[in-house]
Design a protein around this motif. Sequence first.
Motif, PDB file in Angstrom:
ATOM      1  N   SER A  94       0.858  -1.226   0.099  1.00  0.00           N
ATOM      2  CA  SER A  94      -0.060  -0.037   0.020  1.00  0.00           C
ATOM      3  C   SER A  94       1.012   1.177  -0.026  1.00  0.00           C
ATOM      4  O   SER A  94       1.980   1.262   0.189  1.00  0.00           O
ATOM      5  CB  SER A  94      -0.950   0.065   1.193  1.00  0.00           C
ATOM      6  N   GLY A  95       0.004   2.279  -0.063  1.00  0.00           N
ATOM      7  CA  GLY A  95       0.951   3.545  -0.161  1.00  0.00           C
ATOM      8  C   GLY A  95       1.556   4.176   1.066  1.00  0.00           C
ATOM      9  O   GLY A  95       2.859   4.338   1.366  1.00  0.00           O
ATOM     10  N   CYS A  96       0.693   3.853   2.224  1.00  0.00           N
ATOM     11  CA  CYS A  96       1.353   4.486   3.537  1.00  0.00           C
ATOM     12  C   CYS A  96       2.605   3.476   3.991  1.00  0.00           C
ATOM     13  O   CYS A  96       3.544   3.738   4.400  1.00  0.00           O
ATOM     14  CB  CYS A  96       0.237   4.292   4.652  1.00  0.00           C
ATOM     15  N   ASN A  99       5.419   4.578   2.116  1.00  0.00           N
ATOM     16  CA  ASN A  99       5.950   5.873   2.798  1.00  0.00           C
ATOM     17  C   ASN A  99       6.771   5.320   4.038  1.00  0.00           C
ATOM     18  O   ASN A  99       7.642   6.111   4.162  1.00  0.00           O
ATOM     19  CB  ASN A  99       5.002   6.757   2.917  1.00  0.00           C
ATOM     20  N   PHE A 127      -0.581  14.603   1.907  1.00  0.00           N
ATOM     21  CA  PHE A 127      -1.056  13.363   2.346  1.00  0.00           C
ATOM     22  C   PHE A 127      -0.161  12.227   2.256  1.00  0.00           C
ATOM     23  O   PHE A 127       0.113  12.122   1.039  1.00  0.00           O
ATOM     24  CB  PHE A 127      -2.345  13.213   1.834  1.00  0.00           C
ATOM     25  N   HIS A 128       0.133  11.307   3.410  1.00  0.00           N
ATOM     26  CA  HIS A 128       1.114  10.446   3.251  1.00  0.00           C
ATOM     27  C   HIS A 128       0.488   9.170   3.584  1.00  0.00           C
ATOM     28  O   HIS A 128       1.208   8.279   3.547  1.00  0.00           O
ATOM     29  CB  HIS A 128       2.476  10.777   3.757  1.00  0.00           C
ATOM     30  N   GLY A 129      -0.534   9.192   4.288  1.00  0.00           N
ATOM     31  CA  GLY A 129      -1.134   7.845   4.751  1.00  0.00           C
ATOM     32  C   GLY A 129      -1.599   8.011   6.194  1.00  0.00           C
ATOM     33  O   GLY A 129      -1.884   8.909   6.764  1.00  0.00           O
ATOM     34  N   GLU A 181       4.753  15.264  -2.559  1.00  0.00           N
ATOM     35  CA  GLU A 181       3.817  15.038  -3.601  1.00  0.00           C
ATOM     36  C   GLU A 181       4.263  16.023  -4.677  1.00  0.00           C
ATOM     37  O   GLU A 181       4.058  17.072  -4.456  1.00  0.00           O
ATOM     38  CB  GLU A 181       2.271  14.857  -3.326  1.00  0.00           C
ATOM     39  N   ASP A 214       6.485  11.466  -2.925  1.00  0.00           N
ATOM     40  CA  ASP A 214       5.596  10.367  -2.815  1.00  0.00           C
ATOM     41  C   ASP A 214       4.554  10.431  -3.989  1.00  0.00           C
ATOM     42  O   ASP A 214       4.039  11.386  -4.450  1.00  0.00           O
ATOM     43  CB  ASP A 214       4.779  10.958  -1.587  1.00  0.00           C
ATOM     44  N   VAL A 216       2.583   7.983  -4.983  1.00  0.00           N
ATOM     45  CA  VAL A 216       1.596   6.931  -4.771  1.00  0.00           C
ATOM     46  C   VAL A 216       0.326   7.377  -5.470  1.00  0.00           C
ATOM     47  O   VAL A 216      -0.492   6.490  -6.393  1.00  0.00           O
ATOM     48  CB  VAL A 216       1.194   6.838  -3.282  1.00  0.00           C
ATOM     49  N   GLN A 217      -0.011   8.836  -5.683  1.00  0.00           N
ATOM     50  CA  GLN A 217      -1.448   9.038  -6.224  1.00  0.00           C
ATOM     51  C   GLN A 217      -1.147   9.476  -7.843  1.00  0.00           C
ATOM     52  O   GLN A 217      -1.538   9.193  -8.861  1.00  0.00           O
ATOM     53  CB  GLN A 217      -2.030  10.088  -5.754  1.00  0.00           C
ATOM     54  N   LYS A 243      -0.957   3.082  -5.393  1.00  0.00           N
ATOM     55  CA  LYS A 243      -2.506   3.104  -5.975  1.00  0.00           C
ATOM     56  C   LYS A 243      -2.345   2.480  -7.563  1.00  0.00           C
ATOM     57  O   LYS A 243      -3.124   1.488  -7.544  1.00  0.00           O
ATOM     58  CB  LYS A 243      -2.967   4.374  -5.991  1.00  0.00           C
TER      59      LYS A 243
END
Length: 390
Positions: A94-96, A99, A127-129, A181, A214, A216-217, A243
């Motif tokens: 997962s993203g968190c 990170n 936002f990091h999780g 991000e 980051d 992730v998104q 993601k």
Amino acid sequence: MSHLMNTYARLPVAFSHGEGCWLTDTGGKRYLDALAGIAVSTLGHNHPALVAAIAAQAARVLHTSNLYRVPQQEELADKLAALAGMDEVFFCNSGCEANEAAIKLARFFGHRQGIDSPAIIVMEKAFHGRTMATLSATGNRKTQAGFEPLVSGFVRVPYNDLGAIEAVAEHNHNVVAVMLEIVQGEGGIHIADPGFQRGVRQICDEKGWLMICDEVQCGMGRTGTWFGFQHAGIRPDVATLAKGLGSGVPIGACITAGKAAGLFKPGNHGSTFGGNPLAAVAALTTIAVIEQDKLIAGAEAVGRSVREGLAQALDGVNGIVDIRGQGLMIGIELDRPCGELVARALDAGLLINVTADKVVRLLPPLIFSADEGRELVSRLAQLIRDFLAA
Ligand SMILES: *Cc1c(COP(=O)(O)O)cnc(C)c1O
């Protein structure tokens, strides 16, 4: 009464199946998916190549363990390293977690230089999780409230403000990294200026800090390049993905380069599930389809036409603050809270999201066609006009 823990204010709809960029609910109604499960369903739904690859892998072996070699994971690491121009990859789910790995790596990097209390510079609205460390790195007091004490070692600065980072550098000698991000997703689709990105890269080089992106998104082709940082022609020391990486099969990755590579040794970090054969095959197939079908160029072109279409359709409408984004990561900021637009869109057969209270967020699958882009613009512009006129 539901036995589900009440962690989500769920919409009253459930989907039974999907095809391409369309989902069908349990009552048979169809929806245009302009959210992709929050930037996850890169290849849309029920993609034949992905379904076949997952089924074939499931029929061989699902999981072995990171106690053994996992060839699919090795191939995926090679591929990601090549795409990012970086060196090493750690897999998680997962993203968190990706990170968390990046944060642990930055602290480890600091300790090796004799910094006992390493600090990481993070951004406002980041936002990091939701895990303790990533929640502490996140710049949203609402999501942190009630979970104190937070993890220490984060210093927050305004986004796109190089001077603020330089000011921290002057008095704080524990800094080991800057984490950001390139396009803030949950924070409301805010883009880091290319000059700011290059400035962060430069200050990290001068100070010997790690630059952590980051992704992730905004990674996996969403913004019109494989990684968001590639627009500014920079390369971070650490990049995280999750993601969109497995197109719906959970997988995360922490990618390192240069001075951030080679730090972890056996025993320093790990994951039971991370990069198992099934997840690795899903990611490899996602990447292969993106390449074969030129989905990155598609994301850039369709994203641009959606933004231009919305700008045209909403021209002169009172209450529109901004229409912005990069590729298929798009935000429409209104002058008022607009959470109720999500339910109105659902009624109209359209899946969207609202973040940061006032920003309509669009994150369609990368297979979104020009026609689907036009359909999205016409349905959404009407909904926004009606909402603002009420
Ligand atoms: C979603 C998100 C995360 C957290 O990912 P999870 O898989 O929910 O843990 C981290 N960073 C960014 C930028 C995200 O958008």
